[in-house]
Design a protein around this motif. Structure first.
Motif, short mmCIF file in Angstrom:
data_model
loop_
_atom_site.label_atom_id
_atom_site.label_comp_id
_atom_site.label_asym_id
_atom_site.label_seq_id
_atom_site.Cartn_x
_atom_site.Cartn_y
_atom_site.Cartn_z
N ASP A 186 5.81 -9.44 -13.96
CA ASP A 186 5.59 -8.16 -13.28
C ASP A 186 4.16 -8.04 -12.76
O ASP A 186 3.93 -7.59 -11.63
N ALA A 187 3.20 -8.44 -13.58
CA ALA A 187 1.79 -8.33 -13.20
C ALA A 187 1.49 -9.21 -11.99
O ALA A 187 0.78 -8.78 -11.06
N ALA A 188 2.02 -10.43 -11.97
CA ALA A 188 1.77 -11.33 -10.85
C ALA A 188 2.37 -10.79 -9.56
O ALA A 188 1.73 -10.80 -8.50
N VAL A 189 3.60 -10.27 -9.65
CA VAL A 189 4.25 -9.73 -8.45
C VAL A 189 3.53 -8.48 -7.97
O VAL A 189 3.31 -8.30 -6.76
N LEU A 190 3.14 -7.60 -8.90
CA LEU A 190 2.45 -6.37 -8.52
C LEU A 190 1.11 -6.68 -7.86
O LEU A 190 0.73 -6.04 -6.86
N ALA A 191 0.38 -7.65 -8.38
CA ALA A 191 -0.92 -8.02 -7.79
C ALA A 191 -0.74 -8.53 -6.36
O ALA A 191 -1.49 -8.13 -5.44
N ALA A 192 0.25 -9.40 -6.16
CA ALA A 192 0.48 -9.93 -4.81
C ALA A 192 0.93 -8.82 -3.85
O ALA A 192 0.47 -8.77 -2.70
N PHE A 193 1.79 -7.94 -4.32
CA PHE A 193 2.29 -6.86 -3.47
C PHE A 193 1.16 -5.90 -3.10
O PHE A 193 1.06 -5.47 -1.94
N THR A 194 0.31 -5.58 -4.06
CA THR A 194 -0.81 -4.68 -3.81
C THR A 194 -1.78 -5.29 -2.80
O THR A 194 -2.24 -4.60 -1.86
N LEU A 195 -2.09 -6.58 -2.97
CA LEU A 195 -3.00 -7.26 -2.05
C LEU A 195 -2.43 -7.27 -0.63
O LEU A 195 -3.14 -6.97 0.34
N PHE A 196 -1.15 -7.59 -0.51
CA PHE A 196 -0.54 -7.64 0.81
C PHE A 196 -0.51 -6.26 1.46
O PHE A 196 -0.85 -6.12 2.64
N LYS A 197 -0.13 -5.24 0.71
CA LYS A 197 -0.06 -3.90 1.27
C LYS A 197 -1.44 -3.33 1.59
O LYS A 197 -1.60 -2.55 2.53
N TRP A 198 -2.44 -3.71 0.81
CA TRP A 198 -3.79 -3.23 1.09
C TRP A 198 -4.27 -3.75 2.44
O TRP A 198 -4.99 -3.07 3.17
N ARG A 199 -3.87 -4.98 2.77
CA ARG A 199 -4.25 -5.55 4.07
C ARG A 199 -3.43 -4.94 5.20
O ARG A 199 -3.95 -4.70 6.29
N ALA A 200 -2.12 -4.69 4.95
CA ALA A 200 -1.22 -4.25 6.01
C ALA A 200 -1.15 -2.73 6.15
O ALA A 200 -1.03 -2.21 7.27
N ASP A 201 -1.18 -2.02 5.04
CA ASP A 201 -0.99 -0.55 5.06
C ASP A 201 -1.73 0.06 3.87
O ASP A 201 -1.12 0.51 2.91
N PRO A 202 -3.06 0.12 3.93
CA PRO A 202 -3.82 0.61 2.78
C PRO A 202 -3.50 2.05 2.41
O PRO A 202 -3.64 2.44 1.24
N ALA A 203 -3.03 2.84 3.36
CA ALA A 203 -2.73 4.25 3.06
C ALA A 203 -1.65 4.36 1.99
O ALA A 203 -1.73 5.23 1.11
N ILE A 204 -0.63 3.50 2.03
CA ILE A 204 0.46 3.61 1.07
C ILE A 204 0.00 3.19 -0.32
O ILE A 204 0.48 3.70 -1.34
N VAL A 205 -0.99 2.27 -0.40
CA VAL A 205 -1.56 1.90 -1.69
C VAL A 205 -2.32 3.08 -2.27
O VAL A 205 -2.22 3.37 -3.48
N ILE A 206 -3.08 3.77 -1.44
CA ILE A 206 -3.84 4.93 -1.89
C ILE A 206 -2.91 6.05 -2.36
O ILE A 206 -3.13 6.68 -3.39
N VAL A 207 -1.83 6.28 -1.60
CA VAL A 207 -0.85 7.31 -1.98
C VAL A 207 -0.23 6.97 -3.33
O VAL A 207 -0.08 7.83 -4.21
N ALA A 208 0.15 5.70 -3.51
CA ALA A 208 0.77 5.28 -4.78
C ALA A 208 -0.19 5.46 -5.94
O ALA A 208 0.18 6.00 -7.00
N LEU A 209 -1.44 5.01 -5.78
CA LEU A 209 -2.43 5.12 -6.84
C LEU A 209 -2.73 6.59 -7.16
O LEU A 209 -2.80 6.98 -8.34
N ALA A 210 -2.89 7.39 -6.13
CA ALA A 210 -3.18 8.81 -6.34
C ALA A 210 -2.03 9.50 -7.06
O ALA A 210 -2.26 10.35 -7.94
N THR A 211 -0.81 9.16 -6.71
CA THR A 211 0.35 9.77 -7.37
C THR A 211 0.41 9.40 -8.84
O THR A 211 0.68 10.26 -9.70
N MET A 212 0.14 8.15 -9.14
CA MET A 212 0.17 7.70 -10.54
C MET A 212 -0.92 8.38 -11.37
O MET A 212 -0.67 8.82 -12.49
N LEU A 213 -2.11 8.48 -10.82
CA LEU A 213 -3.20 9.15 -11.54
C LEU A 213 -2.91 10.64 -11.71
O LEU A 213 -3.17 11.21 -12.78
N THR A 214 -2.34 11.24 -10.68
CA THR A 214 -1.99 12.67 -10.76
C THR A 214 -0.95 12.90 -11.84
O THR A 214 -1.04 13.87 -12.62
N ALA A 215 0.05 12.02 -11.92
CA ALA A 215 1.09 12.15 -12.95
C ALA A 215 0.49 12.08 -14.34
O ALA A 215 0.83 12.87 -15.23
#
Length: 454
Positions: free
Chosen positions: A395-424
């Motif tokens: 899980d950790a390996a897949v999540l790291a790769a997915f986060t890296l790829f999305k940060w390059r392609a669509d950083p806004a969705i990474v920020i939304v996901a992180l903000a939602t998790m911290l808010t929860a």
């Protein structure tokens, strides 16, 4: 702990009302509805010609992940089972509550994903790919799923069995026919990645895992399955194996009918696009109908499961609850809240971003489950530690790769996901620390239930 609370935990409402067959139908219904029709094009766009392998690796990761849920459900079968697992592992605190909320959010996100996919396929014969009709039809489907769920467990189970039989048979027929008609002529014999490279391929595995996450529907309905200590694990394994076969068959069929570029261009309706060149116009229309049946049945099963999970969280006083003037009990309220949130997401986000949010939330929640079970419960339930650690590492390996790829392609969705998790997490700390501790939420008084006991 009161005697009433104990009885409620041991014999939940609706206990034994879902048979093994119905449970498998529900699990496969959620997985196939999202995995094939909503995610095939998205996965192919990231993985390139090797996208069938992405489904295989997603299944491997899922099989390891399922182990924690199976051993926990065998020990403590419960409706809303993931909330129970997290509470057993971490206690009834903010970590368990926040991770449970993430799981519920990932399931609601999946509902909006499936609803938009239904609308996309429904409009494809008319040449409409976007516009206000897509979310409008998606919301209408969510409302229909609510009405089916209101009618009770028996209706949900019967609908799931019939629809699963139709769509699994239909999808298998589509795959065989497409492979036969195309003769694998377009399939590239060269083993190569897409232009996204190894990071893109690893990121595609995250979406493949999302395509299998429907097995959590079974876990969340564990207390309502007949002979749950025996059948929850069997249901999960059967559902995953059925979906592996179906996914591979369809992936090979799509890959043989379309080039990677064509799949990427038609990523929201890849199966219908693949059917037309090899099966003709009739095959195209049949695939559209099949997609609508599959996504509708998957949505119904998902609404059923997430409403049960939210009900358990409310009864355990892990999330706040308000009647908002509605009649009925907590479960009926949670059905309404579930479809309301899913409808909002259907209107606000496109398929790609919905899938990304779902993958982030699910992988993080899954890692929290594995860590809690390994650290605090593995000896108590007799679990194999190395299997749990393997699941955590994958899980950790897949999540790291997915986060890296999305940060390059669509950083806004990474920020939304992180903000939602911290808010929860922060919201749960505030709620559990102030409102529950001091008993300030009087609206809960008539609905309080004791937390599960050993």
């Amino acid at each position: 702990m009161t005697g009433t609370g104990h009885k409620h935990a041991a014999v939940p409402e609706g206990a034994g009302s879902i048979s093994l067959t119905n449970a498998v139908a529900m699990g496969t219904g959620v997985m196939i509805g999202a995995g094939i029709f909503a995610l095939t094009g998205q996965i192919a766009g990231l993985a390139g010609p090797l996208f069938p392998l992405s489904f295989v690796l997603g299944a491997v990761v899922t099989m390891f992940s399922a182990y924690s849920y199976i051993v926990m459900s065998n020990t403590w079968p419960s409706s809303g089972g993931i909330a129970m697992i997290l509470t057993k592992a971490y206690g009834p605190g903010a970590v368990a509550a926040a991770a449970s909320v993430l799981m519920a959010l990932s399931m609601v996100i999946n509902e909006s994903l499936v609803a938009r996919t239904f609308a996309t396929y429904a409009l494809r014969p008319f040449g409409i790919q976007d516009g206000p009709l897509v979310p409008a039809i998606g919301v209408a489907l969510i409302v229909m799923a609510y009405l089916v769920n209101v009618s009770g467990n028996r209706s949900v189970g019967l609908w799931s069995v019939v629809m699963s039989a139709v769509k699994i048979g239909g999808i298998a027929l589509f795959g065989v026919a497409a492979l036969w008609a195309s003769g694998m002529e377009n399939w590239s014999p060269v083993v190569r990645l897409s232009e996204n490279g190894i990071t893109g391929f690893a990121a595609s595995v995250a979406l493949s895992i999302l395509a299998f996450k429907g097995f959590t529907t079974i876990t969340n309905s564990g207390g309502e399955i007949t002979d749950p200590r025996r059948n929850v694990g069997r249901t999960i394994l059967i559902s995953i194996m059925v979906c592996v076969v179906v996914y591979l068959l369809v992936a090979l069929a799509v890959g043989s009918a379309l080039t990677p570029g064509q799949i990427q261009q038609a990523r929201d309706y890849a199966l219908a696009e693949a059917a037309q060149p090899v099966l003709g116009q009739t095959g195209f229309y049949l695939t559209v109908v099949l997609a609508m049946v599959a996504t509708a049945s998957g949505l119904i099963a998902s609404v059923f499961a997430v409403s049960r999970m939210l009900t358990m969280l409310t009864e355990m006083q892990m999330i706040p609850h308000s009647h908002f003037g509605l009649s009925g009990g907590i479960r009926s309220h949670m059905l309404i809240y579930t479809v309301a949130i899913a409808s909002a997401l259907t209107v606000l986000f496109d398929l790609g971003r919905i899938a990304s949010l779902g993958a982030f939330f699910y992988l993080v929640m899954d890692m929290v489950v594995h860590w809690g079970v390994w650290r605090n419960l593995r000896h108590r339930i007799g679990a194999r530690g190395w299997v749990i650690l393997t699941a955590l590492a994958l899980d950790a390996a897949v999540l790291a790769a997915f986060t890296l790829f999305k940060w390059r392609a669509d950083p806004a969705i990474v920020i939304v996901a992180l903000a939602t998790m911290l808010t929860a997490l922060l919201a749960e700390r505030l709620y559990l620390g102030r409102f529950v501790s001091f008993g300030a939420d009087e609206d809960h008084i008539g609905h309080q239930r004791a937390r599960p006991i050993d």
